[in-house]
Design a protein around this motif. Sequence first.
Motif, PDB file in Angstrom:
ATOM      1  N   GLN A  27     -35.303 -11.054  31.339  1.00  0.00           N
ATOM      2  CA  GLN A  27     -35.466 -10.057  30.274  1.00  0.00           C
ATOM      3  C   GLN A  27     -36.906  -9.582  30.163  1.00  0.00           C
ATOM      4  OE1 GLN A  27     -32.986  -8.598  28.480  1.00  0.00           O
ATOM      5  NE2 GLN A  27     -31.763  -9.673  29.994  1.00  0.00           N
ATOM      6  N   GLY A  28     -37.836 -10.359  30.719  1.00  0.00           N
ATOM      7  CA  GLY A  28     -39.240  -9.985  30.625  1.00  0.00           C
ATOM      8  C   GLY A  28     -40.074 -10.819  31.571  1.00  0.00           C
ATOM      9  N   GLU A  45     -47.288 -10.469  27.647  1.00  0.00           N
ATOM     10  CA  GLU A  45     -45.881 -10.847  27.701  1.00  0.00           C
ATOM     11  C   GLU A  45     -45.080  -9.588  27.406  1.00  0.00           C
ATOM     12  OE1 GLU A  45     -42.977 -13.718  25.196  1.00  0.00           O
ATOM     13  OE2 GLU A  45     -44.766 -14.681  26.039  1.00  0.00           O
ATOM     14  N   GLN A  47     -41.388  -7.259  27.762  1.00  0.00           N
ATOM     15  CA  GLN A  47     -39.958  -7.175  28.010  1.00  0.00           C
ATOM     16  C   GLN A  47     -39.728  -6.093  29.059  1.00  0.00           C
ATOM     17  OE1 GLN A  47     -37.642  -9.288  26.572  1.00  0.00           O
ATOM     18  NE2 GLN A  47     -39.543 -10.279  25.896  1.00  0.00           N
ATOM     19  N   ARG A  48     -38.604  -6.145  29.737  1.00  0.00           N
ATOM     20  CA  ARG A  48     -38.289  -5.139  30.756  1.00  0.00           C
ATOM     21  C   ARG A  48     -38.344  -3.749  30.126  1.00  0.00           C
ATOM     22  NH1 ARG A  48     -32.718  -5.724  33.225  1.00  0.00           N
ATOM     23  NH2 ARG A  48     -33.097  -7.772  32.417  1.00  0.00           N
ATOM     24  N   GLN A  50     -40.988  -2.382  28.819  1.00  0.00           N
ATOM     25  CA  GLN A  50     -42.067  -2.323  27.837  1.00  0.00           C
ATOM     26  C   GLN A  50     -43.411  -2.176  28.536  1.00  0.00           C
ATOM     27  OE1 GLN A  50     -42.541  -5.955  25.575  1.00  0.00           O
ATOM     28  NE2 GLN A  50     -43.661  -4.928  23.936  1.00  0.00           N
ATOM     29  N   CYS A 117     -41.649 -14.975  35.181  1.00  0.00           N
ATOM     30  CA  CYS A 117     -40.636 -14.270  34.410  1.00  0.00           C
ATOM     31  C   CYS A 117     -40.350 -15.072  33.139  1.00  0.00           C
ATOM     32  CB  CYS A 117     -39.343 -14.127  35.214  1.00  0.00           C
ATOM     33  SG  CYS A 117     -39.471 -13.016  36.622  1.00  0.00           S
TER      34      CYS A 117
END
Length: 144
Positions: A27-28, A45, A47-48, A50, A117
């Motif tokens: 997810q990130g 950090e 997220q996908r 972002q 990840c």
Amino acid sequence: MRRAALLAVVLSGAAMPAAAQGYADAQGGVVRWLDKLTGETGDLELQRGQSASNGRLTVQLDDCRYPEENPAAEAEAHLTIMDSSREAPVFTGWMLASTPALSAMDHPRYDVWVLRCIVPGYTPPEVVETPPEDDAATSEGEGQ
């Protein structure tokens, strides 16, 4: 030109085994940046999909994947990195956590690389920094 051709061959070859080895989408992800002029570093950090900005750079995480059997082994992240002083991206492509030099961003001031990840239920090992030994205190006790 040679470097681009070699990179294309390596990454296209790496993409085939990745699917066969059981990679999962995260997810990130976490990336680290370095300002080579000031020595300042930080972690982002993301997220996908972002993005986050630091100085002149904007880093966008397009995708992050990892081996299902061992999330700590190898993160692969697709990044798009923009510099506010330029129109085109300064980097677009896959970066590998274990071999950041294979597909590195070429920038005079900043470095960016993938750490890992973000995997639900997985906590990366904590890094404990030990202070350097004081050579003066060690040498005082010797020879007495």
